[in-house]
Design a protein around this motif. Structure first.
Motif, PDB file in Angstrom:
ATOM      1  N   THR A 244       0.830  -1.208   0.000  1.00  0.00           N
ATOM      2  CA  THR A 244       0.000   0.000   0.000  1.00  0.00           C
ATOM      3  C   THR A 244       0.861   1.253   0.000  1.00  0.00           C
ATOM      4  N   TRP A 245       1.906   1.287   0.835  1.00  0.00           N
ATOM      5  CA  TRP A 245       2.819   2.438   0.844  1.00  0.00           C
ATOM      6  C   TRP A 245       3.442   2.657  -0.529  1.00  0.00           C
ATOM      7  N   ARG A 246       3.896   1.570  -1.151  1.00  0.00           N
ATOM      8  CA  ARG A 246       4.519   1.690  -2.477  1.00  0.00           C
ATOM      9  C   ARG A 246       3.552   2.324  -3.459  1.00  0.00           C
ATOM     10  N   LYS A 247       2.307   1.853  -3.450  1.00  0.00           N
ATOM     11  CA  LYS A 247       1.306   2.385  -4.379  1.00  0.00           C
ATOM     12  C   LYS A 247       0.933   3.832  -4.048  1.00  0.00           C
ATOM     13  N   LEU A 248       0.795   4.150  -2.756  1.00  0.00           N
ATOM     14  CA  LEU A 248       0.500   5.530  -2.364  1.00  0.00           C
ATOM     15  C   LEU A 248       1.587   6.488  -2.827  1.00  0.00           C
TER      16      LEU A 248
ATOM     17  N   THR B  48       6.754   2.019  -8.749  1.00  0.00           N
ATOM     18  CA  THR B  48       6.573   0.685  -9.310  1.00  0.00           C
ATOM     19  C   THR B  48       7.394  -0.320  -8.509  1.00  0.00           C
ATOM     20  N   ALA B  49       7.042  -1.576  -8.664  1.00  0.00           N
ATOM     21  CA  ALA B  49       7.808  -2.636  -8.004  1.00  0.00           C
ATOM     22  C   ALA B  49       9.256  -2.597  -8.484  1.00  0.00           C
ATOM     23  N   GLU B  50       9.445  -2.334  -9.743  1.00  0.00           N
ATOM     24  CA  GLU B  50      10.801  -2.274 -10.285  1.00  0.00           C
ATOM     25  C   GLU B  50      11.610  -1.139  -9.648  1.00  0.00           C
ATOM     26  N   GLN B  51      10.999   0.019  -9.474  1.00  0.00           N
ATOM     27  CA  GLN B  51      11.698   1.149  -8.856  1.00  0.00           C
ATOM     28  C   GLN B  51      12.110   0.825  -7.420  1.00  0.00           C
ATOM     29  N   VAL B  52      11.188   0.282  -6.647  1.00  0.00           N
ATOM     30  CA  VAL B  52      11.489  -0.024  -5.251  1.00  0.00           C
ATOM     31  C   VAL B  52      12.554  -1.108  -5.159  1.00  0.00           C
TER      32      VAL B  52
ATOM     33  N   GLY C 182      17.992  -2.595  -3.805  1.00  0.00           N
ATOM     34  CA  GLY C 182      19.052  -3.550  -4.121  1.00  0.00           C
ATOM     35  C   GLY C 182      18.600  -4.997  -4.031  1.00  0.00           C
ATOM     36  N   ILE C 183      17.324  -5.239  -4.353  1.00  0.00           N
ATOM     37  CA  ILE C 183      16.770  -6.596  -4.324  1.00  0.00           C
ATOM     38  C   ILE C 183      16.078  -6.882  -5.646  1.00  0.00           C
ATOM     39  N   SER C 184      15.721  -8.127  -5.861  1.00  0.00           N
ATOM     40  CA  SER C 184      15.004  -8.485  -7.089  1.00  0.00           C
ATOM     41  C   SER C 184      13.512  -8.166  -6.930  1.00  0.00           C
ATOM     42  N   ARG C 185      12.834  -8.054  -8.049  1.00  0.00           N
ATOM     43  CA  ARG C 185      11.380  -7.836  -7.995  1.00  0.00           C
ATOM     44  C   ARG C 185      10.686  -9.024  -7.335  1.00  0.00           C
ATOM     45  N   ASN C 186      11.240 -10.211  -7.542  1.00  0.00           N
ATOM     46  CA  ASN C 186      10.669 -11.405  -6.922  1.00  0.00           C
ATOM     47  C   ASN C 186      10.763 -11.333  -5.397  1.00  0.00           C
ATOM     48  N   THR C 187      11.890 -10.859  -4.881  1.00  0.00           N
ATOM     49  CA  THR C 187      12.038 -10.703  -3.435  1.00  0.00           C
ATOM     50  C   THR C 187      11.050  -9.669  -2.910  1.00  0.00           C
TER      51      THR C 187
END
Length: 93
Positions: A16-20, A24-28, A33-38
């Motif tokens: 929710t914080w990420r979307k607010l 994007t998942a890729e940006q975060v 320093g982690i994969s999108r899967n993580t």
């Protein structure tokens, strides 16, 4: 409350914080320093994700200070009441 339930709640809150924040998942993931899967696993509340990954995502989302304050024992009535006592070097059973 079970550990799995708490992890699920926190993971959903990270999502929710990420979307607010409009990230994007890729940006975060890149900034943490982690994969999108993580990141996906964290946001789903999977317990196998490392503590460092969790803290890095919290930092990217601007939650580090809140997280640190939430765990400060001296910010609680109990911690303030015991602040004058010397903490033991070790707790023995």
């Amino acid at each position: 409350m079970t550990t799995q339930r708490i992890a699920g709640t926190i993971g959903g809150q990270l999502l929710t914080w990420r979307k607010l924040l409009g990230l994007t998942a890729e940006q975060v993931a890149d900034r943490a320093g982690i994969s999108r899967n993580t990141l996906r696993k964290l946001e789903k509340g999977e317990l196998g994700v490392g503590f460092e990954a969790f803290l890095n995502v919290a930092r990217v989302l601007g939650l580090s200070e809140q997280l640190e304050a939430a765990f400060d024992p001296y910010e609680t009535d109990f911690g303030r009441a015991r602040a004058e006592q010397k903490l033991p070097q070790r707790v023995r059973r």
